[in-house]
Design an enzyme around this catalytic site. Sequence first.
Site, PDB file in Angstrom:
ATOM      1  CG  ASP A 159      33.029  30.704  44.698  1.00 18.67           C
ATOM      2  OD1 ASP A 159      32.744  30.747  43.861  1.00 18.67           O
ATOM      3  OD2 ASP A 159      33.589  31.380  45.584  1.00 18.67           O
ATOM      4  CG  HIS A 187      35.887  34.098  44.194  1.00 23.66           C
ATOM      5  ND1 HIS A 187      34.881  33.431  43.967  1.00 23.66           N
ATOM      6  CD2 HIS A 187      35.882  35.378  43.261  1.00 23.66           C
ATOM      7  CE1 HIS A 187      33.936  33.906  42.884  1.00 23.66           C
ATOM      8  NE2 HIS A 187      34.930  35.232  42.560  1.00 23.66           N
TER       9      HIS A 187
HETATM   10  P1  NAI Z   1      30.940  46.413  36.913  1.00 19.72           P
HETATM   11  O1  NAI Z   1      32.100  46.478  35.999  1.00 19.72           O
HETATM   12  O2  NAI Z   1      29.513  46.409  36.532  1.00 19.72           O
HETATM   13  O3  NAI Z   1      31.147  47.630  38.153  1.00 19.72           O
HETATM   14  C1  NAI Z   1      32.160  47.823  38.894  1.00 19.72           C
HETATM   15  C2  NAI Z   1      32.089  49.015  38.980  1.00 19.72           C
HETATM   16  O4  NAI Z   1      33.325  49.578  39.932  1.00 19.72           O
HETATM   17  C3  NAI Z   1      31.951  50.215  38.090  1.00 19.72           C
HETATM   18  O5  NAI Z   1      30.894  51.169  38.255  1.00 19.72           O
HETATM   19  C4  NAI Z   1      33.426  50.991  38.000  1.00 19.72           C
HETATM   20  O6  NAI Z   1      33.120  52.280  37.865  1.00 19.72           O
HETATM   21  C5  NAI Z   1      33.747  50.968  39.584  1.00 19.72           C
HETATM   22  N1  NAI Z   1      34.815  51.148  39.959  1.00 19.72           N
HETATM   23  C6  NAI Z   1      36.210  50.808  39.386  1.00 19.72           C
HETATM   24  N2  NAI Z   1      37.265  51.213  40.117  1.00 19.72           N
HETATM   25  C7  NAI Z   1      36.931  51.808  41.210  1.00 19.72           C
HETATM   26  C8  NAI Z   1      37.310  52.351  42.270  1.00 19.72           C
HETATM   27  N3  NAI Z   1      38.764  52.545  42.434  1.00 19.72           N
HETATM   28  N4  NAI Z   1      36.781  52.965  43.348  1.00 19.72           N
HETATM   29  C9  NAI Z   1      35.264  52.599  43.366  1.00 19.72           C
HETATM   30  N5  NAI Z   1      34.609  52.166  42.150  1.00 19.72           N
HETATM   31  C10 NAI Z   1      35.397  51.704  41.279  1.00 19.72           C
HETATM   32  O7  NAI Z   1      31.181  45.039  37.745  1.00 19.72           O
HETATM   33  P2  NAI Z   1      30.522  44.130  38.634  1.00 19.72           P
HETATM   34  O8  NAI Z   1      29.717  42.969  37.752  1.00 19.72           O
HETATM   35  O9  NAI Z   1      29.644  45.060  39.614  1.00 19.72           O
HETATM   36  O10 NAI Z   1      31.608  43.391  39.448  1.00 19.72           O
HETATM   37  C11 NAI Z   1      32.425  44.215  40.369  1.00 19.72           C
HETATM   38  C12 NAI Z   1      33.477  43.015  41.013  1.00 19.72           C
HETATM   39  O11 NAI Z   1      32.881  42.026  41.474  1.00 19.72           O
HETATM   40  C13 NAI Z   1      34.210  42.732  39.750  1.00 19.72           C
HETATM   41  O12 NAI Z   1      35.781  42.658  40.118  1.00 19.72           O
HETATM   42  C14 NAI Z   1      33.743  41.132  39.523  1.00 19.72           C
HETATM   43  O13 NAI Z   1      34.814  40.330  39.188  1.00 19.72           O
HETATM   44  C15 NAI Z   1      33.683  40.959  41.012  1.00 19.72           C
HETATM   45  N6  NAI Z   1      32.964  39.611  41.410  1.00 19.72           N
HETATM   46  C16 NAI Z   1      33.095  39.047  42.593  1.00 19.72           C
HETATM   47  C17 NAI Z   1      32.458  37.872  42.628  1.00 19.72           C
HETATM   48  C18 NAI Z   1      32.924  36.857  43.903  1.00 19.72           C
HETATM   49  O14 NAI Z   1      32.262  35.946  44.221  1.00 19.72           O
HETATM   50  N7  NAI Z   1      33.871  37.175  44.883  1.00 19.72           N
HETATM   51  C19 NAI Z   1      31.197  37.465  42.068  1.00 19.72           C
HETATM   52  C20 NAI Z   1      30.927  38.101  41.007  1.00 19.72           C
HETATM   53  C21 NAI Z   1      31.687  39.464  40.807  1.00 19.72           C
END
Ligand code: NAI
Length: 330
Positions: A159, A187
Amino acid sequence: MKAPITVSVTGAAGQIGYALLFRIASGALFGPDQPVNLRLIEIEPALPTLEGVVMELDDCAFPLLREIVPTADLNEGFRGTNWALLVGSVPRKAGMERGDLLGINGKIFTGQGQAIAKNAASDVRTLVVGNPCNTNALICASNADGVPKDRFFAMTRLDENRAKSQLAKKSGAHHSEVTNLCIWGNHSATQYPDFTNAKINGKPATEVISDHEWLKGEFITTVQQRGAAIIKARGASSAASAANAAIDTVVSLVNPTPAGDWHSVAIYSDGSHYGIEKGIMASMPIRTVTNGTWEVVDGVPVDAFSQGKIDATINELLEEREAVQNLIPA
Ligand code: NAI
């Protein structure tokens, strides 16, 4: 050769993981002479995909990369870790209320907090990226018995970077010339990118940008809704910029902050800064003093406009905490 630093990454087979791991392995976090070990944590069904990512990491032959451990076991995944980057979480699905999402993800972070406390190195620091990241970090910190709360962070750096980029575009400056940009609060869409204290080339942004209606309106909403705009444009959520922000956060937490500046990250509020209640993970201006030591920058002016925005985002954090009270041990 220095002893390796161990970094654990959850959600390692996900989008952000794919954009993050190769940069960590190439030295982006700790510099070109610091070896790293990677402990990559996924849920069982994602292990085959993770295996592919490991094959690609192998095929990069990164000079700094030592051990790679892919696992679905939290004890194994956090063993000896110095930095835990908690990226994995369950995305919001159609029909799911925010409260449901908080509950589902919250349960993930109780287990991870406990496993960090049990297995990590004594200097462990944890950055939560997986959403809702502030409250997930609160749950994690609250369940990591014996690990000081000031070692837990939730990411608002994306952000901050987005806000800097918007101010740079509007003023014609380069984004590296925008400083003192604090993201306050959560966030989420209530976050407050504080333009009132931002500087462009050392001058107040409010002097450099005369269009104050834009600052108070479109600027804030553009930053708040940037994530949704990227999903609309790309058909997938921001991953490379999120991974980049995670790297920026760690780099800013291990290197002293340039004099007079600050960076944004959500920290465990001890109730003594800016009237923000104790016991929530709130983003505020932070300065890193030495590797491992940081402080809140006090005395940043908060005018009536800013206070209204900060109150709104802090209230949301208090509501989120209320919704997951059962996951936070007394
Ligand atoms: P994605 O869906 O591509 O990957 C998430 C991964 O986490 C998947 O491979 C899934 O199998 C794994 N996962 C789910 N539960 C799990 C657990 N208990 N233990 C270990 N791995 C687990 O999602 P992406 O795009 O990689 O985003 C990940 C997170 O980051 C989302 O929650 C998204 O909202 C968040 N995010 C946060 C941002 C921030 O600024 N704080 C910015 C962008 C995304």
